[in-house]
Scaffold this active site. Structure first.
Site, short mmCIF file in Angstrom:
data_model
loop_
_atom_site.label_atom_id
_atom_site.label_comp_id
_atom_site.label_asym_id
_atom_site.label_seq_id
_atom_site.Cartn_x
_atom_site.Cartn_y
_atom_site.Cartn_z
CG HIS A 96 -10.09 10.73 -35.13
ND1 HIS A 96 -9.11 11.39 -35.82
CD2 HIS A 96 -10.91 10.18 -36.07
CE1 HIS A 96 -9.33 11.24 -37.13
NE2 HIS A 96 -10.42 10.51 -37.30
CD GLU A 97 -13.48 7.51 -35.38
OE1 GLU A 97 -14.39 7.96 -36.10
OE2 GLU A 97 -12.36 7.17 -35.84
CO CO Z 1 -11.28 10.24 -39.28
#
Ligand code: CO
Length: 512
Positions: free
Chosen positions: A277-278
């Site tokens: 995600h990051e």
């Molecule tokens: Co986010």
């Protein structure tokens, strides 16, 4: 004497004429000025990153002063009268498409920033700081009453703030615009309502089915080993370790020019999905146009678009069968989980189970958590409900949307930090980002017909390039609806997202 004076005068006139010829366009001066503020904001981000990741506790007193000073100077530069005048002048100049976009975006931001007196901003900042402390205490003690008076104050201040910016608009819409300036409220509402009906329906069907096995997700894995795997996954999907880095922090985040963090406290799988995600957020930052950094042309678009870049990697790609076909043999060997098949991990990664906590939610139930908050915020800001009723309303909505009721407020209305920070209108960007991600993913599948085979071989380069070209390099050149129209050939809508959810989960859960 007379002669000398005349000569001097002539000299002076000549000089002025020369200057006139070389006079900077208002546009150029505007850009130069706001770029300074923009660069200072990146310094602020660096201070934040350091604070979360490496700063020794004893240095926090100085950090508070440093952050305060940097944001004050950046704000002063950006909101000075001269900027307003330059905007007006630049609008009259002959500008190309990109230049027009820069002026449009600066104007949007300038108008908002100068409509609210600094005394109110200060009050909001101070109230939020106090409210966040009270919220922490309330959550710890599981006592909503501790937080309630602060929340009341925050709602009042936010209403005041919205009214100053635009007294004729739905105040909730005005607040949303701080995070998603380009998608109108009606459009957001319409899409969220559609998603709500479809997700509820899908969840009902999934609940009737046997849940997959997930016991192996709680296996303890050494932190060091996890970090190696997480770095490998990030690098493989295209995260650039020359520009960024991966560290551990209490809450995963991306900051300081795409540096990313994850956490291992919630299990090895959440560490990986968090990293992916990051890394999606990080790749967006790294894909921006370097020469335009600090200006809207080298800045990420709205928070919804930013979130689409993390969600497409985390969900659409990172929770796909082919993704695990490539990574699982490698990960399972390192983690001693070879007896778990690709099919089993794929099903476990995609388990659907209503949870009380938003950040623990899966792809199907996540938007329902957001819709709950969207409806509550809308009603609160428009005075249709009160802060006193909030715990009851929260629990009723949980029952309606997810079929579960929190046993206490800690697991209910007190779970998110956002309201205590005065961030009202932020939540919708999470759902919009997820929705936009699905729309981009559908188009990538069409543009790269061999995408799935490539993922299966651990090749992600073409996906990354697609996103870089269509989204990252565009900065804020186009407003979000136009950006997405250009990237996908379609209007923003929940259609692809709903189709994606239905197809994927009907297959996983064997729903006809
Ligand atoms: Co986010």
């Amino acid at each position: 004497m007379e002669k000398k004076k005349k000569e001097q005068k002539r000299e002076k006139e000549k000089k002025e004429k020369n200057n006139e010829g070389k006079k900077m366009r208002a546009y150029d001066e505007l850009k130069k000025t706001i770029k300074k503020a923009g660069i200072l904001n990146t310094v602020h981000e660096l201070l934040d990153w350091d604070q979360e990741v490496t700063m020794p506790k004893g240095a926090s007193w100085l950090r508070a002063i440093q952050r305060g000073t940097i944001s004050e100077v950046a704000h002063e530069i950006f909101t000075q009268k001269k900027v307003g005048e330059l905007i007006k002048e630049a609008e009259k100049e002959e500008l190309n498409e990109e230049e027009k976009a820069l002026v449009r975006e600066v104007k949007k931001k300038y108008e908002r920033a100068t409509k609210v007196p600094s005394s109110l901003i200060k009050e909001i900042t101070e109230t939020s700081a106090r409210a966040t402390e009270k919220w922490k205490e309330a959550r710890e003690k599981n006592e909503y009453e501790i937080f309630k008076p602060e929340l009341k104050k925050i709602i009042e201040l936010q209403k005041e703030y919205a009214k100053l910016i635009n007294p004729d608009k739905n105040p909730y819409e005005v607040l949303i615009e701080d995070y998603e300036s380009d998608i109108p409220y009606e459009e957001i509402k319409k899409n969220l309502e559609k998603i709500k009906e479809e997700s509820k329906e899908l969840l009902k069907k999934i609940k009737e089915k046997e849940p997959p096995r997930t016991d192996f997700l709680t296996k303890e894995i050494e932190e060091e080993k996890q970090l190696i795997i997480n770095k490998t996954v990030a690098a493989t999907i295209g995260y650039d370790f020359e520009k960024g880095r991966l560290d551990l922090s209490v809450h995963p985040f991306t900051g300081a020019y795409g540096r990313i963090t994850t956490r291992t406290s919630e299990g090895w799988l959440e560490a990986i999905t968090g990293t992916i995600h990051e890394a999606g957020h990080g790749m967006y930052e790294h894909g921006l146009r370097e020469e335009e950094i600090g200006t809207p042309l080298g800045e990420p678009s709205t928070l919804s678009v930013h979130e689409s870049q993390s969600r497409i990697w985390e969900n659409n790609i990172g929770r796909s069968k082919e993704f695990w076909e490539y990574f699982w043999p490698r990960i399972s060997k390192e983690y001693g989980l070879e007896e778990i098949s690709v099919e089993e991990i794929y099903r476990a990664v995609n388990i659907v189970k209503p949870s009380l906590i938003r950040v623990e939610a899966d792809e199907v139930t996540y938007p329902l958590h957001i819709i709950l908050r969207f409806e509550i915020e809308d009603d609160l800001i428009n005075g249709r409900i009160t802060v006193d009723e909030l715990p009851t309303i929260w629990n009723n909505k949980m029952k309606e949307l997810l079929g579960i009721i929190p046993p206490n407020n800690k697991l209910g209305v007190l779970q998110d930090i956002h309201w205590s920070m005065g961030s009202i209108g932020y939540f919708p960007t999470y759902a919009l980002g997820t929705m936009i991600a699905a729309q981009l993913y559908e188009k990538i599948k069409k543009d790269i017909p061999t995408m799935k085979e490539e993922i299966r071989k651990g090749e992600f380069k073409r996906i990354k390039e697609w996103l870089k070209e269509k989204i990252h390099q565009q900065g804020r050149k186009y407003e979000v609806p136009e950006l997405i129209r250009r990237a996908t050939g379609k209007e923003i809508s929940s259609e692809d997202y709903i189709k994606y959810l239905k197809e994927k989960y009907k297959e996983i859960y064997g729903i006809e």
